[in-house]
Design an enzyme around this catalytic site. Structure first.
Site, PDB file in Angstrom:
ATOM      1  N   LYS A 174       4.412 -17.555  -1.084  1.00 55.79           N
ATOM      2  CA  LYS A 174       5.378 -16.471  -0.904  1.00 55.79           C
ATOM      3  C   LYS A 174       6.726 -17.018  -1.350  1.00 55.79           C
ATOM      4  CE  LYS A 174       6.541 -12.369   0.403  1.00 55.79           C
ATOM      5  NZ  LYS A 174       6.278 -11.239  -0.508  1.00 55.79           N
TER       6      LYS A 174
ATOM      7  N   ASP B  49       0.914 -11.522  -0.642  1.00 52.35           N
ATOM      8  CA  ASP B  49       0.733 -10.083  -0.376  1.00 52.35           C
ATOM      9  C   ASP B  49      -0.034  -9.421  -1.525  1.00 52.35           C
ATOM     10  OD1 ASP B  49       3.019 -10.818  -1.773  1.00 52.35           O
ATOM     11  OD2 ASP B  49       4.279  -9.220  -0.989  1.00 52.35           O
TER      12      ASP B  49
ATOM     13  N   ASP C 276     -10.055 -14.768   6.499  1.00 49.45           N
ATOM     14  CA  ASP C 276     -10.658 -13.707   7.331  1.00 49.45           C
ATOM     15  C   ASP C 276     -10.872 -12.466   6.472  1.00 49.45           C
ATOM     16  OD1 ASP C 276     -10.593 -15.264   9.676  1.00 49.45           O
ATOM     17  OD2 ASP C 276     -10.020 -13.534  10.902  1.00 49.45           O
TER      18      ASP C 276
HETATM   19  P1  ATP Z   1     -10.166 -17.791  16.278  1.00 56.70           P
HETATM   20  O1  ATP Z   1      -8.721 -17.496  16.350  1.00 56.70           O
HETATM   21  O2  ATP Z   1     -10.641 -18.829  17.237  1.00 56.70           O
HETATM   22  O3  ATP Z   1     -10.659 -18.009  14.861  1.00 56.70           O
HETATM   23  P2  ATP Z   1     -10.600 -15.004  16.340  1.00 56.70           P
HETATM   24  O4  ATP Z   1      -9.622 -14.426  17.297  1.00 56.70           O
HETATM   25  O5  ATP Z   1     -10.303 -14.930  14.885  1.00 56.70           O
HETATM   26  O6  ATP Z   1     -10.926 -16.489  16.767  1.00 56.70           O
HETATM   27  P3  ATP Z   1     -13.414 -14.639  16.626  1.00 56.70           P
HETATM   28  O7  ATP Z   1     -13.691 -15.375  17.884  1.00 56.70           O
HETATM   29  O8  ATP Z   1     -13.798 -15.326  15.383  1.00 56.70           O
HETATM   30  O9  ATP Z   1     -11.902 -14.234  16.614  1.00 56.70           O
HETATM   31  O10 ATP Z   1     -14.137 -13.233  16.654  1.00 56.70           O
HETATM   32  C1  ATP Z   1     -13.508 -11.982  16.506  1.00 56.70           C
HETATM   33  C2  ATP Z   1     -14.596 -10.930  16.577  1.00 56.70           C
HETATM   34  O11 ATP Z   1     -15.397 -11.013  15.374  1.00 56.70           O
HETATM   35  C3  ATP Z   1     -15.578 -11.156  17.708  1.00 56.70           C
HETATM   36  O12 ATP Z   1     -15.160 -10.590  18.916  1.00 56.70           O
HETATM   37  C4  ATP Z   1     -16.838 -10.535  17.166  1.00 56.70           C
HETATM   38  O13 ATP Z   1     -16.805  -9.141  17.353  1.00 56.70           O
HETATM   39  C5  ATP Z   1     -16.759 -10.835  15.674  1.00 56.70           C
HETATM   40  N1  ATP Z   1     -17.498 -12.075  15.351  1.00 56.70           N
HETATM   41  C6  ATP Z   1     -16.996 -13.301  15.148  1.00 56.70           C
HETATM   42  N2  ATP Z   1     -17.966 -14.173  14.889  1.00 56.70           N
HETATM   43  C7  ATP Z   1     -19.116 -13.500  14.921  1.00 56.70           C
HETATM   44  C8  ATP Z   1     -20.503 -13.844  14.744  1.00 56.70           C
HETATM   45  N3  ATP Z   1     -20.897 -15.097  14.469  1.00 56.70           N
HETATM   46  N4  ATP Z   1     -21.418 -12.875  14.857  1.00 56.70           N
HETATM   47  C9  ATP Z   1     -21.066 -11.604  15.128  1.00 56.70           C
HETATM   48  N5  ATP Z   1     -19.795 -11.216  15.315  1.00 56.70           N
HETATM   49  C10 ATP Z   1     -18.837 -12.148  15.211  1.00 56.70           C
END
Ligand code: ATP
Length: 364
Positions: free
Chosen positions: A200, A233, A261
């Protein structure tokens, strides 16, 4: 032990297994089952680092923990950290960020591959259209927690979060991106030959300027590889509009966290994405991209494929290409035959989906 046996034992790759919290405790044992089904010549050792242990005896990382991992293991397989009972998330920070920072695992490698068109939310996108990798700088940026708060809790409160970019840190991840092109091909066998740096720098001029100058220098030494640039972006928009254009993307810690993500969305969601935290020549750590997902933990619902593909990536890193390819092929077949968990439209539980893959692997 006789010397021949000793040599054989020494050749066996030693893997530390740290399932951690939440769905990490479900998906990692399944990934281990698949590793064992592949016949990979490894020695696995479990560690209980995570929220339960922290709540029980206040230990996040035992004394000498990181040094022990680096000394006694060839690789580390990690699940996820994060537990609603630990509000500060201190254990996650100390274990996961500790491993990345203290073991200096500077390259977070996140392959983005679509296994089946049905998994991608974009219209008309085929597996051949999504085959790129994001290389995220893993030891600097805003995640070092440099900064502080002043006059906390008052109307005059000030909070700063510094973005740390060192010449050494920026240069080594950009060099890693060019080397990655030399060492890896795309799934169809064609060469990787484009490095796109994402930043950025139009708004964050100091850090961006450093990244821009280093890109120019390193690309000057590698004229066979095309160097490109995109603001973060614009990159988000392009990733959704036309993922075909990407090959190797290199970026800082925070942008890498966010765009992977988004990229996981192209692959079928967080449950499908694998990653490695690598320092060439040192003990490296491998973990699925997803977190501990407390809402679905303990329900046999979590998709184990991200963890299983992570295990395959680790075996490839350790030189076990055949076992790695067998595992990837079995996951691909499971996706094609819908032997999957609900998040990607299947009907199986975590254990059953992994069992199907393990059976395929042991029969291959
Ligand atoms: P972090 O910050 O630790 O990476 P996060 O806040 O990005 O965690 P995750 O724990 O990865 O969030 O998960 C977010 C949502 O994505 C979960 O509540 C679930 O609905 C979905 N999810 C994540 N991993 C899986 C998986 N292996 N199988 C199915 N759903 C998943």
């Amino acid at each position: 032990m006789d010397s021949k046996k000793e040599t054989q034992e020494r050749r066996k790759k030693r893997i530390a297994v740290i399932p951690g919290d939440g769905i990490g405790q479900e998906v990692i044992p399944q990934a281990v089952k698949v590793i064992q089904a592949s016949g990979a010549d490894v020695q696995l050792t479990d560690f209980d680092w995570g929220a339960d242990r922290y709540l029980r005896d206040q230990v996040t990382v035992p004394p000498d923990g990181f040094a022990m991992l680096g000394r006694d293991f060839d690789a580390i397989l990690v699940g996820a950290f994060g537990d609603p009972r630990v509000k500060t998330n201190i254990h996650a920070k100390e274990i996961l960020l500790g491993m990345r920072f203290k073991m200096d695992l500077y390259a977070n490698v996140r392959p983005v591959r679509l296994l089946d068109a049905a998994l991608c939310p974009l219209k008309g996108v085929e597996p051949k259209d999504v085959d790129f990798v994001v290389l995220r700088e893993n030891t600097e940026g805003v995640y070092t927690d440099a900064g502080g708060v002043f006059k906390q809790g008052t109307p005059d409160e000030i909070a700063t979060q510094e973005d740390i970019n060192t010449r050494k840190g920026v240069e080594r991840i950009i060099r890693y991106a060019f080397q990655y092109c030399e060492r890896h091909t795309k799934l169809d066998g064609s060469p990787r030959n484009k490095v796109l740096m994402c930043d950025k720098s139009n708004a964050m001029t100091h850090a961006g300027g450093l990244w821009q100058r280093v890109l120019k220098e390193v690309s000057g030494e590698n004229p066979q590889i095309t160097a490109q640039h995109m603001y973060v972006d614009a990159l988000c928009m392009q990733m959704v509009r036309d993922p075909r254009q990407f090959d190797v993307i290199v970026t800082n810690n925070m942008f890498g966290d966010i765009i992977t993500d988004l990229a996981a969305g192209l692959q079928g969601g967080l449950g499908m994405a694998a990653s490695g935290n690598i320092h060439p020549g040192k003990t490296s750590m491998f973990e699925p991209v997803h977190g501990s997902a407390p809402p679905i933990a303990g329900k046999n619902m979590a998709n184990p494929f991200g963890a299983i593909l992570t295990a395959a990536m680790m075996l490839a890193h350790l030189g076990m290409t055949k076992e790695s390819e067998q595992i990837e092929a079995a996951v691909l077949e499971a996706v094609r035959q819908k032997k999957t968990t609900q998040d990607i439209s299947g009907k199986l539980g975590t254990r059953e989906a992994a069992e199907w893959v393990a059976t395929q692997v042991s029969g291959s």
